[in-house]
Design an enzyme around this catalytic site. Structure first.
Site, mmCIF file in Angstrom:
data_model
loop_
_atom_site.group_PDB
_atom_site.id
_atom_site.type_symbol
_atom_site.label_atom_id
_atom_site.label_comp_id
_atom_site.label_asym_id
_atom_site.label_seq_id
_atom_site.Cartn_x
_atom_site.Cartn_y
_atom_site.Cartn_z
ATOM 1 N N LYS A 114 0.839 -1.202 0.000
ATOM 2 C CA LYS A 114 0.000 0.000 0.000
ATOM 3 C C LYS A 114 0.876 1.255 0.000
ATOM 4 O O LYS A 114 0.578 2.239 -0.674
ATOM 5 C CB LYS A 114 -0.920 -0.003 1.218
ATOM 6 C CG LYS A 114 -1.762 1.270 1.331
ATOM 7 C CD LYS A 114 -2.731 1.195 2.509
ATOM 8 C CE LYS A 114 -3.561 2.478 2.600
ATOM 9 N NZ LYS A 114 -4.590 2.397 3.665
ATOM 10 N N HIS A 152 -7.704 -32.582 -33.315
ATOM 11 C CA HIS A 152 -8.731 -31.629 -32.913
ATOM 12 C C HIS A 152 -9.546 -32.147 -31.724
ATOM 13 O O HIS A 152 -10.775 -32.121 -31.730
ATOM 14 C CB HIS A 152 -9.641 -31.284 -34.083
ATOM 15 C CG HIS A 152 -8.910 -30.664 -35.239
ATOM 16 N ND1 HIS A 152 -8.115 -29.550 -35.117
ATOM 17 C CD2 HIS A 152 -8.833 -31.024 -36.547
ATOM 18 C CE1 HIS A 152 -7.593 -29.239 -36.287
ATOM 19 N NE2 HIS A 152 -8.002 -30.115 -37.174
#
Length: 510
Positions: free
Chosen positions: A140, A272
């Site tokens: 912070k 696929h």
């Protein structure tokens, strides 16, 4: 450098000490005051470097078995006071609060403790309180403070120390703050998921720290990333970087082969995300040859996977095929050399790693979540619905085909015989089309469907599929059942000597 600030005081409180020594020595060399706690303090003292115990700052000893060490205004004030605000500076001086410009923290290993199957109380004790608070406070106040939130950032910070001494730029502090909030949010996510395990709290929280950029996504104009620890699951022996589409196929291959992990030598070829060839045989070379025979056209550029280490006989056969990836539990040395003859061919050694049991998919403006389909039917799950019952060989083939159905895109029909995939109809908008496609494909590659079996991922709403299958020579069928017109399919099978079993379980895969 822009907004460069000198580090004068450092608080160090870490779980893992690996890589910490050179940082501590460099800070001492730069005349930085070092504050520390518990085991970290002992470690630093062992290096012969002076360290100020946190207790001397707070006038409190560590209490409650070490649960409370740094939670004190003297510590958090030293981190959080704003150096550009005179009121804060005055208060820091009034209360004799030291300046802490650097915080180095490595949190208790909560994830590792959960993964070790430790008991609940041991897991609870690994929930870090002081460390996570220090991370948030320092991040912070990144305008004034450097936060090193994990052992994973030690090397990066040491590079900065060696390059510019005990100082940091605003941009460096901001980047470390970003990483700090990533560490803290990841940590809290895993704590929540531990408590929420088995519950149905309607919230989606996932966090993965490891990630890598891919060359592109599904298509070259799309960006792509993989979030996960690929190296924990595979050792890549050879070949180019895996693509987004490679990873999709690798996942499909691994999920499918898990069904055959304990079977005789089994080989699968996928394209696929769907299997275009699969066979179980006495030898791996024969399993590969028969898997390839299932669809040698689609196998071109495919993904190959085996449930046994690949020997040189199998490798020699594979080497004649252009394929993207070969996956196995191992590769014999001579087999590896054969397969490395193609420079781009990717060789992956699969490690034994537990796979996730939940699946996620983004759609619309949210995420779908479901349990993974972990159900694999055996003969005990088959409920015979016809006068004719499957032979022992047909039962084995029905189990084989039903495993394949589960891992093939819906609507799907799978045709199999003697432990070999003959053909499948995948991703069709109607089940009749799926069957028609499978029959035509099997015949185009010279397979005799007489005595073959058929598996369907969902029920037959009409008897047309069993009629088509019967005319093609198929003698046994497995399906979930559950249609209001099941009796029509059963009646046709009874009239024509076809055996049919129900499982009661649908296996859609969309």
């Amino acid at each position: 450098m822009e907004n460069t600030k000198k580090i004068t005081g450092a608080l160090i409180s870490v779980y893992y000490k690996d890589g910490l020594e050179p940082i501590v020595r460099k800070l001492h060399e730069e005349n930085v005051s070092i504050y520390s706690t518990g085991g970290t303090q002992t470690f630093i003292e062992g290096l012969g470097i002076p360290v100020v115990p946190v207790e001397s700052m707070t006038s409190y000893p560590e209490i409650f078995g070490g649960r409370v060490k740094t939670l004190h205004p003297a510590i958090f004030g030293g981190i959080l006071h704003r150096r550009n605000l005179q009121a804060d500076l005055d208060q820091a001086k009034q209360f004799n609060i030291p300046v802490i410009d650097l915080v180095i923290v490595d949190l208790y290993p909560f994830e590792e403790t959960v993964a070790s199957d430790a008991d609940h109380q041991s897991i609870i004790e690994k929930i870090d309180i002081g460390g996570i608070s220090l991370i948030r406070a320092a991040a912070k106040n990144y305008n004034d403070v450097v936060i090193i939130p994990s052992v994973n950032q030690y090397a990066e910070f040491l590079d900065i120390l060696n390059a510019q001494g005990a100082s940091s730029t605003l941009e460096q502090r901001k980047q470390f703050a970003k990483k700090a909030f990533m560490v803290s949010s990841h940590y809290d996510t895993h704590i929540f998921n531990y408590f929420n395990d088995g519950e149905e709290t309607p919230v989606f929280k996932q966090s993965i720290l490891e990630s890598q950029s891919l060359r592109y996504g599904e298509n070259p104009h799309q960006k792509g990333w993989f979030h996960g620890d690929f190296s924990a699951m595979f050792d890549q022996l050879h070949g180019k970087e895996l693509s987004y589409n490679n990873l999709l196929d690798v996942d499909a291959a691994v999920q499918l082969m898990a069904e055959f992990e304990n079977n005789d030598p089994t080989f699968a070829i996928l394209k696929h995300n769907n299997a275009c060839g699969l066979a179980t045989r006495p030898t791996l070379a024969q399993a590969y040859a028969d898997a390839l025979a299932g669809d040698p056209t689609s196998a071109f550029g495919g993904i190959l996977i085996a449930n046994r280490p690949i020997d040189v006989a199998t490798a020699s056969l594979i080497n004649d095929l252009f394929c993207e990836v070969v996956i196995a539990p191992g590769f014999d040395a001579d087999a590896e050399e054969v397969l490395k003859s193609k420079k781009n061919r990717i060789l992956l050694v699969q490690k034994k790693v537990a796979l996730p049991t939940r699946q996620f998919r983004t759609l619309l403006n949210g995420v779908l979540e479901q349990d993974k389909d972990m159900l694999s039917e055996t003969a005990a799950n088959f409920e015979s619905k016809t006068i004719s019952v499957p032979t022992a060989q047909e039962v084995e083939d029905l189990i084989f085909a039903n495993k394949l159905v589960k891992h093939t895109k819906s609507n799907t029909i799978v045709l199999a015989k003697n432990g070999q995939l003959l053909a499948s109809g995948t991703g069709q908008t109607s089940r009749v089309d799926a069957l028609r496609h499978a029959i035509e494909k099997a015949k185009s590659f010279g397979f005799d469907l007489k005595g073959a079996v058929m598996a369907s991922d969902a029920f037959f709403p009409f008897p047309d599929c069993v009629e088509m299958a019967h005319h093609a020579g198929i003698t046994a069928v497995v399906q979930p059942g559950g249609s209001i017109k099941d009796e029509l399919s059963i009646d046709y099978c009874n009239a024509n000597g076809v055996a049919m079993v129900f499982t009661g379980n649908r296996h859609f895969k969309h």
